[in-house]
Enzyme design. Structure first.
Site, PDB file in Angstrom:
ATOM      1  N   TYR A  48       0.815  -1.213   0.000  1.00 32.26           N
ATOM      2  CA  TYR A  48       0.000   0.000   0.000  1.00 32.26           C
ATOM      3  C   TYR A  48       0.852   1.268   0.000  1.00 32.26           C
ATOM      4  O   TYR A  48       0.323   2.356  -0.225  1.00 32.26           O
ATOM      5  CB  TYR A  48      -0.925   0.036   1.220  1.00 32.26           C
ATOM      6  N   HIS A 106       0.798 -11.671   2.043  1.00 29.87           N
ATOM      7  CA  HIS A 106      -0.263 -10.977   1.321  1.00 29.87           C
ATOM      8  C   HIS A 106      -0.940 -11.828   0.246  1.00 29.87           C
ATOM      9  O   HIS A 106      -2.131 -11.665  -0.017  1.00 29.87           O
ATOM     10  CB  HIS A 106       0.306  -9.702   0.689  1.00 29.87           C
TER      11      HIS A 106
END
Length: 279
Positions: A48, A106
Site C-alpha cells: 500500500y 499478502h
C-alpha cells in the site's frame, strides 16, 4: 470494543480501519481521524506504500502502543526467507514500532514457505505478536498449515454479503484460523449501496446499508476493516455494536451470496500471470 481471541491467546479488535487505496499523502490524516473516532486496529501492507503514514499517525495520537493493534502484510516481491526477514524490519521502522501485532503473507504465490519461515522466526523473537496469511484459499491454507510448526492465526480474504466464504470458513475453523475480511463493503460493487434487502433491514433498525452489512459479518465472527476517507463515515462504520440482527435477518442476508469473487480468482491462470507481473 468486540475482540477475537487467536489460538495463541492474543486478542485483536474485531473492528478495524483499513488503509488500502488510501494514498501516502492522505494516510496520516485518515488514520488520525480513525483513531479519534474510536478505531484501535489499523490494517496496512507493504504494497500500500503507506506504512509510514500509519506510523506517524499513531505516534502523534497520544495513545499507548499497547492500546493500538497494528496489522501489515509482506508483499510477494519480498517473499523468500531472506527478503521477507529484511522486509519485516523495514515495516517495523516505517511504522515506528518495536513489534507488529499481526503480520500476514499478502498472497499465496512465489516462495511463500520461505517467507512464512521468516514470519515464524520474527514471531519467536517477539517482533510479531501473531502471524497469518491473506488470500489463501482452503487448499493453500491446508497445505501451509500442515507443513509448518506455527499455524496461521488469521486468514484475510475477500468477505462480504455477496461472497460470504461459508465453505472456506469451515476449513479455517478446522485449522483454528480466524477469518478477517478485506472489502467488507464489496467496494460498492454489485449495487451494494442500493441493495433493497439491506436497505429494508436497515430501515427497521435505523441503520445504513453499510452498517447492516458490517453487523452481519460481525455476528458471524468475521474480523472487519472497513475503509473510508471521510471521518463521518468512519464513525458510522464503527457504530454497529448497539443493535443485533435477528436470526431471520441473518438468514435473509445469507441469500445474497453468489459464492464468487467480485474481484479475482486466485486459481485463475490469468490472475496468477497478473500477480507475477507485480513482483
Amino acid at each position: 470494543m468486540n475482540t477475537i481471541k487467536l489460538w495463541n491467546g492474543v486478542e485483536m479488535p474485531q473492528i478495524g480501519y483499513g488503509v488500502y487505496q488510501v494514498t501516502p499523502e492522505q494516510c496520516e490524516q485518515c488514520v488520525s481521524d480513525a483513531l479519534e473516532v474510536g478505531y484501535r486496529m489499523i490494517d496496512t501492507a507493504q504494497a500500500y506504500a503507506n506504512e509510514e503514514g500509519v506510523g506517524r499517525a499513531w505516534k502523534k495520537s497520544g495513545l499507548r502502543r499497547d492500546d493500538i493493534f497494528l496489522v501489515s502484510k509482506i508483499w510477494i516481491s519480498n517473499y523468500g526467507y531472506e527478503r521477507a526477514k529484511a522486509s519485516i524490519d523495514v515495516s517495523l521502522s516505517k511504522m515506528q514500532t518495536d513489534y507488529i501485532d499481526l503480520m500476514l503473507l499478502h498472497q499465496p504465490y512465489c516462495d511463500r514457505y520461505g517467507a512464512y519461515r521468516a514470519l515464524m522466526e520474527a514471531y519467536r523473537e517477539g517482533k510479531l505478536r501473531a502471524i497469518g496469511v491473506s488470500n489463501f484459499y482452503p487448499d493453500h491454507l491446508i497445505d501451509l498449515a500442515s507443513n509448518v510448526e506455527i499455524k496461521p492465526m488469521v486468514n484475510q480474504v475477500e468477505t462480504h454479503v455477496f461472497n460470504q466464504q461459508t465453505e472456506a470458513m469451515k476449513y479455517m475453523d478446522e485449522q483454528d484460523c480466524r477469518i478477517m475480511s478485506w472489502g467488507p463493503l464489496a467496494e460498492g460493487r454489485n449495487g451494494f449501496f442500493s441493495n433493497a434487502l439491506l436497505a429494508e433491514i436497515g430501515s427497521r433498525y435505523g441503520k445504513t446499508i453499510p452498517q447492516v452489512a458490517l453487523r452481519w459479518l460481525l455476528q458471524r465472527g468475521v474480523i472487519i476493516i472497513p475503509k473510508s476517507t471521510h471521518k463521518e463515515r468512519m464513525a458510522q462504520n464503527i457504530d454497529i455494536t448497539d443493535f443485533a440482527l435477528s436470526d431471520a435477518d441473518m438468514a435473509q442476508i445469507a441469500t445474497l451470496d453468489t459464492g464468487k469473487s467480485l474481484f479475482f480468482d486466485h486459481h485463475d491462470a490469468e490472475v496468477t500471470k497478473m500477480f507475477m507481473g507485480w513482483r
